[in-house]
Design an enzyme around this catalytic site. Sequence first.
Site, PDB file in Angstrom:
ATOM      1  N   CYS A   1       2.466   1.389  -4.830  1.00 55.42           N
ATOM      2  CA  CYS A   1       2.177  -0.004  -4.504  1.00 55.42           C
ATOM      3  C   CYS A   1       1.798  -0.801  -5.740  1.00 55.42           C
ATOM      4  CB  CYS A   1       1.122  -0.117  -3.407  1.00 55.42           C
ATOM      5  SG  CYS A   1      -0.332   0.911  -3.591  1.00 55.42           S
ATOM      6  N   PHE A  40       0.834  -1.204   0.000  1.00 50.25           N
ATOM      7  CA  PHE A  40       0.000   0.000   0.000  1.00 50.25           C
ATOM      8  C   PHE A  40       0.864   1.247   0.000  1.00 50.25           C
ATOM      9  CE2 PHE A  40       0.720  -0.814   4.503  1.00 50.25           C
ATOM     10  CZ  PHE A  40       0.905   0.446   5.056  1.00 50.25           C
ATOM     11  N   CYS A  41       0.258   2.351  -0.462  1.00 51.53           N
ATOM     12  CA  CYS A  41       0.924   3.646  -0.513  1.00 51.53           C
ATOM     13  C   CYS A  41      -0.161   4.712  -0.473  1.00 51.53           C
ATOM     14  CB  CYS A  41       1.791   3.762  -1.771  1.00 51.53           C
ATOM     15  SG  CYS A  41       0.872   3.477  -3.302  1.00 51.53           S
ATOM     16  N   THR A  42       0.170   5.952  -0.747  1.00 53.41           N
ATOM     17  CA  THR A  42      -0.793   7.035  -0.566  1.00 53.41           C
ATOM     18  C   THR A  42      -2.020   6.888  -1.461  1.00 53.41           C
ATOM     19  OG1 THR A  42       1.040   8.508  -0.017  1.00 53.41           O
ATOM     20  CG2 THR A  42      -1.092   9.531  -0.504  1.00 53.41           C
ATOM     21  N   ILE A  64      -4.034   4.335   0.410  1.00 51.84           N
ATOM     22  CA  ILE A  64      -4.514   4.776   1.717  1.00 51.84           C
ATOM     23  C   ILE A  64      -5.723   5.707   1.575  1.00 51.84           C
ATOM     24  CG2 ILE A  64      -3.901   6.074   3.801  1.00 51.84           C
ATOM     25  CD1 ILE A  64      -0.929   5.234   3.121  1.00 51.84           C
TER      26      ILE A  64
END
Length: 248
Positions: free
Chosen positions: A189, A182-184, A210
Amino acid sequence: MASVLNVSAYLFTRIDDREQLRPVVRERAVQLGLKGTVILAEEGINLFLAGDAASVRSFLEQLRADPRFAALRARESWSAEQPFGKLLVKLKREIIRMDRPTIRPEAGRAPAVAPADLHRWLEQGHDDTGREVVLLDTRNAFEVDYGTFAGAVDWRIERFTQFPDAAAAHRDDLRDKTVVSFCTGGIRCEKAAIHLRETGVDALQLEGGILGWFEHVGGAHWNGACFVFDEREALTPDLAPHDAAVAS
């Protein structure tokens, strides 16, 4: 009152005319009074823009009229003030630098897990096949320090180009587990999950990152805020600027 619409969006799609497209995109944004950053690369587009809601949505509609950008999806949040000081339209080699030319998301994505499904897995303590779920934060260390999922793995990388080496060093830790990168907003990701799968790790990407989690699930299993690349600095799980939430 939060009246400024902020959007983040990206799409991996082949762009062979970046030089010609750049002034067109910039002129549209200027005419609509938008500020922020648009990145154009051969592998796709990445943007963070803010302005009047009607203007922002008009800009996105114009982009989607181009078949290459028809699938572009934007994450929305609101602020009381314009969080960007100017408009930038940049040409880059990659919309998110990884220095792995063979990782081409526009040619095929890694499997994704929807926020609601991941929430179910976390609540039950395993995925739907009974395997352990590992949440892997692919962001830089300073971003992670603002907030992350409870129990998430964080390799303390300083830039995304370090991710492949970190993955190689920790590959055995991920064996026989369901790894959710996961990432922003999803862009890092997406590349990370492809790379992990090429090394034999059963990796998925969190759909929408996210911000998608905040939108669909809220703050469940999350600690802190989410760093964003504008003057708001970070967002809370209700997608409000962190400073505004503290002040209230």
